[in-house]
Design a protein around this motif. Structure first.
Motif, PDB file in Angstrom:
ATOM      1  N   TYR A  72       2.061  -1.657  -8.853  1.00 14.24           N
ATOM      2  CA  TYR A  72       2.980  -1.850  -7.740  1.00 14.24           C
ATOM      3  C   TYR A  72       3.160  -0.562  -6.929  1.00 14.24           C
ATOM      4  CZ  TYR A  72       4.194  -6.544  -9.247  1.00 14.24           C
ATOM      5  OH  TYR A  72       4.135  -7.883  -9.563  1.00 14.24           O
ATOM      6  N   ASP A  73       3.161   0.582  -7.594  1.00 11.43           N
ATOM      7  CA  ASP A  73       3.244   1.847  -6.853  1.00 11.43           C
ATOM      8  C   ASP A  73       2.071   1.976  -5.883  1.00 11.43           C
ATOM      9  OD1 ASP A  73       5.535   2.527  -8.174  1.00 11.43           O
ATOM     10  OD2 ASP A  73       4.583   3.920  -9.581  1.00 11.43           O
ATOM     11  N   PHE A  76       2.372  -0.778  -2.932  1.00 12.38           N
ATOM     12  CA  PHE A  76       3.396  -0.498  -1.926  1.00 12.38           C
ATOM     13  C   PHE A  76       3.101   0.782  -1.156  1.00 12.38           C
ATOM     14  CE2 PHE A  76       6.484  -2.904  -4.902  1.00 12.38           C
ATOM     15  CZ  PHE A  76       6.021  -4.113  -4.412  1.00 12.38           C
ATOM     16  N   ALA A  77       2.395   1.732  -1.797  1.00 11.41           N
ATOM     17  CA  ALA A  77       2.034   2.961  -1.087  1.00 11.41           C
ATOM     18  C   ALA A  77       0.981   2.682  -0.026  1.00 11.41           C
ATOM     19  CB  ALA A  77       1.526   4.004  -2.078  1.00 11.41           C
ATOM     20  N   ARG A  78       0.033   1.813  -0.332  1.00 16.37           N
ATOM     21  CA  ARG A  78      -1.058   1.528   0.598  1.00 16.37           C
ATOM     22  C   ARG A  78      -0.671   0.471   1.628  1.00 16.37           C
ATOM     23  NH1 ARG A  78      -6.581   0.863  -2.826  1.00 16.37           N
ATOM     24  NH2 ARG A  78      -7.357   0.520  -0.715  1.00 16.37           N
ATOM     25  N   TRP A  79       0.189  -0.460   1.233  1.00 16.81           N
ATOM     26  CA  TRP A  79       0.604  -1.540   2.139  1.00 16.81           C
ATOM     27  C   TRP A  79       2.127  -1.693   2.055  1.00 16.81           C
ATOM     28  CZ3 TRP A  79      -3.381  -2.327  -1.510  1.00 16.81           C
ATOM     29  CH2 TRP A  79      -4.672  -2.303  -0.968  1.00 16.81           C
ATOM     30  N   PRO A  80       2.883  -0.802   2.666  1.00 18.23           N
ATOM     31  CA  PRO A  80       4.351  -0.807   2.552  1.00 18.23           C
ATOM     32  C   PRO A  80       5.003  -2.125   2.985  1.00 18.23           C
ATOM     33  CG  PRO A  80       3.584   1.227   3.566  1.00 18.23           C
ATOM     34  CD  PRO A  80       2.396   0.317   3.494  1.00 18.23           C
ATOM     35  N   SER A  81       4.366  -2.838   3.909  1.00 17.87           N
ATOM     36  CA  SER A  81       4.971  -4.073   4.413  1.00 17.87           C
ATOM     37  C   SER A  81       5.081  -5.150   3.337  1.00 17.87           C
ATOM     38  CB  SER A  81       4.160  -4.612   5.596  1.00 17.87           C
ATOM     39  OG  SER A  81       2.846  -4.946   5.185  1.00 17.87           O
ATOM     40  N   ARG A  83       6.315  -4.827   0.473  1.00 17.33           N
ATOM     41  CA  ARG A  83       7.519  -4.669  -0.354  1.00 17.33           C
ATOM     42  C   ARG A  83       8.563  -5.736  -0.044  1.00 17.33           C
ATOM     43  NH1 ARG A  83      10.721  -4.843  -3.485  1.00 17.33           N
ATOM     44  NH2 ARG A  83      11.800  -3.242  -4.735  1.00 17.33           N
ATOM     45  N   ARG A  84       8.576  -6.243   1.188  1.00 15.52           N
ATOM     46  CA  ARG A  84       9.592  -7.230   1.570  1.00 15.52           C
ATOM     47  C   ARG A  84       9.389  -8.577   0.873  1.00 15.52           C
ATOM     48  NH1 ARG A  84       7.303 -10.809   5.042  1.00 15.52           N
ATOM     49  NH2 ARG A  84       5.331 -10.169   6.022  1.00 15.52           N
TER      50      ARG A  84
END
Length: 429
Positions: A72-73, A76-81, A83-84
């Motif tokens: 998950y790190d 979310f680091a590579r594709w922050p969007s 996270r929603r």
């Protein structure tokens, strides 16, 4: 060669993404007239071979906590969007994914069973807004997490086996999502009743805004607006009703979770979201066998729905009409609880037992003497014996379900005559 590195890998995944997008678009536009060749199933999947390879290297990436945290790190680091798409607290999500990995690995030598399970899961994941491209990003992050967690002892062959396993599951999930594009991704419902039976247990009545198809014995994921994107599974405690009214029995199992939100902070008039109904613990159209039902705690909820269907000889209402079922020759119900006070639906049960001669109820209390004696419900079922000709339904806490299944198997009841659904939620959900 590691997956997702190099031009060939990128081109292949771009092709898969286009393939999935075009297939979904054709289905949505009603143009999917003829079956299209599926790239993922061109060659039969040898799950048993991948299972052996994955098991050989499994100690390098287990326990799964570190692997999943890195996954998950990375994602979310590579594709922050992305996270929603997830709840604020990831604790439940991590434990849920760990169980999914264990299920996959343990059952990979039974690909038909795995495909059926993940087809249902794909239908359910539509409520989260998951798209085919999201699976690709998940795979990329998983490969990075595998390498980092395993260290220098990692094998490219083992990684490829993980990728094949994941793609097999994902193909089934995409098929499940495609097959249900005509139905809502989720349903909205309004709370029309909220009754505290105990300080930690509530019975909720929810009226769906539109027809909600389900069978007695099934369960559904529920989301409270107090905890966006945090979905928890609860059994439907009633047979389908014409007024589209659903019933859920919720025990609070911790603080800060969905169960607390539903028990302590939900009121009449509040709106909930419901995922599609799931589960296979349903009645046959015309049950010819005598029935054994074993329930513990709020595992009573789906059993109540099954008994309501049997007693009413009806279906329909919120969904497609169900076939009528004839009155069974007999139903033996073992209902387990820690104490008599925890038999929270005793009045309903007593009324049904009085009305229907085919229903015989055996309360089993862990503390004190009940009509069925003392001790855990699995022991009481085993002592009674003689179940080989019955069709059994088992529902309740995982430990109780596991103990009961073991006792029934030891008593000679074939696996095909036992119906239960796995409990996927964590104890503190």
């Amino acid at each position: 060669m590691h997956a997702f590195t190099g031009t060939v890998g990128n081109e292949y995944h771009a092709l898969l993404a286009r393939h999935d997008a075009m297939r979904l678009r054709r289905r949505m536009l009603g143009q999917d007239r003829a079956p299209e060749p599926d790239l993922a199933s061109a060659v039969p999947y040898d799950g048993a071979a991948d299972q052996r390879l994955i098991m050989r290297y499994l100690p390098l990436v287990t326990p799964f906590d570190e692997l999943i945290g890195r996954l998950y790190d990375e994602m979310f680091a590579r594709w922050p969007s992305l996270r929603r798409l997830f709840p604020a607290s990831m604790e439940f999500q991590r434990s849920h994914l760990a169980r999914a990995f264990r299920y996959l690995i343990e059952n990979l030598d039974r690909p038909d069973e795995v495909a059926a399970f993940f087809t249902r899961l794909g239908r359910d994941h539509r409520k989260l807004g998951v798209r085919p491209v999201h699976y690709e990003t998940f795979e990329a992050a998983l490969c990075v997490a595998l390498r980092k967690s395993a260290g220098p002892g990692w094998s490219a062959a083992a990684e490829q086996a993980w990728v094949r396993m994941l793609r097999f599951a994902v193909a089934a999930m995409v098929d499940g999502a495609e097959a249900t594009l005509a139905e809502p991704a989720y349903w909205r419902g309004t709370v029309v009743g909220h009754e505290l039976r105990r300080p930690d247990l509530a019975v909720l009545r929810v009226r769906a805004d539109e027809p909600y198809p389900y069978r007695a014995g099934q369960y559904a994921a529920v989301e409270s607006p107090l905890l966006p994107q945090a979905w928890r599974q609860y059994s439907l405690a009633c047979a389908p009703r014409p007024v589209r009214e659903l019933e859920f029995h919720v025990r609070q199992t911790g603080t800060g979770g969905v169960s607390e939100a539903l028990v302590a902070h939900t009121r009449v008039g509040d709106t909930l979201r419901l995922g599609p109904a799931q589960g296979t613990m349903t009645l046959d159209d015309d049950p010819a066998r005598e029935l054994l039902m074993v329930a513990g705690g709020t595992g009573w909820a789906p059993v109540k729905a099954l008994l309501e269907e049997l007693a009413g000889r009806r279906g329909g209402g919120g969904g497609p009409a169900l076939p009528a079922v004839r009155e069974p020759r007999g139903v033996q119900l073992f209902l387990g609880a820690r104490s008599r006070d925890e038999l929270y639906d005793a009045r309903v049960l007593a009324r049904w037992a009085e009305r229907h001669r085919w229903l015989h109820v055996v309360p089993v209390l862990d503390e004190g003497a009940g009509a069925g004696g003392r001790g855990p419900v699995a022991e009481a079922v085993a002592r009674r014996g003689g179940w080989s000709g019955h069709l059994a339904f088992v529902s309740g806490p995982p430990a109780m379900v596991g103990a009961t299944l073991a006792r029934l198997t030891a008593a000679g009841l074939p696996a095909g005559q036992v119906r239960y659904d796995p409990v996927l939620d964590s104890p503190a959900a």
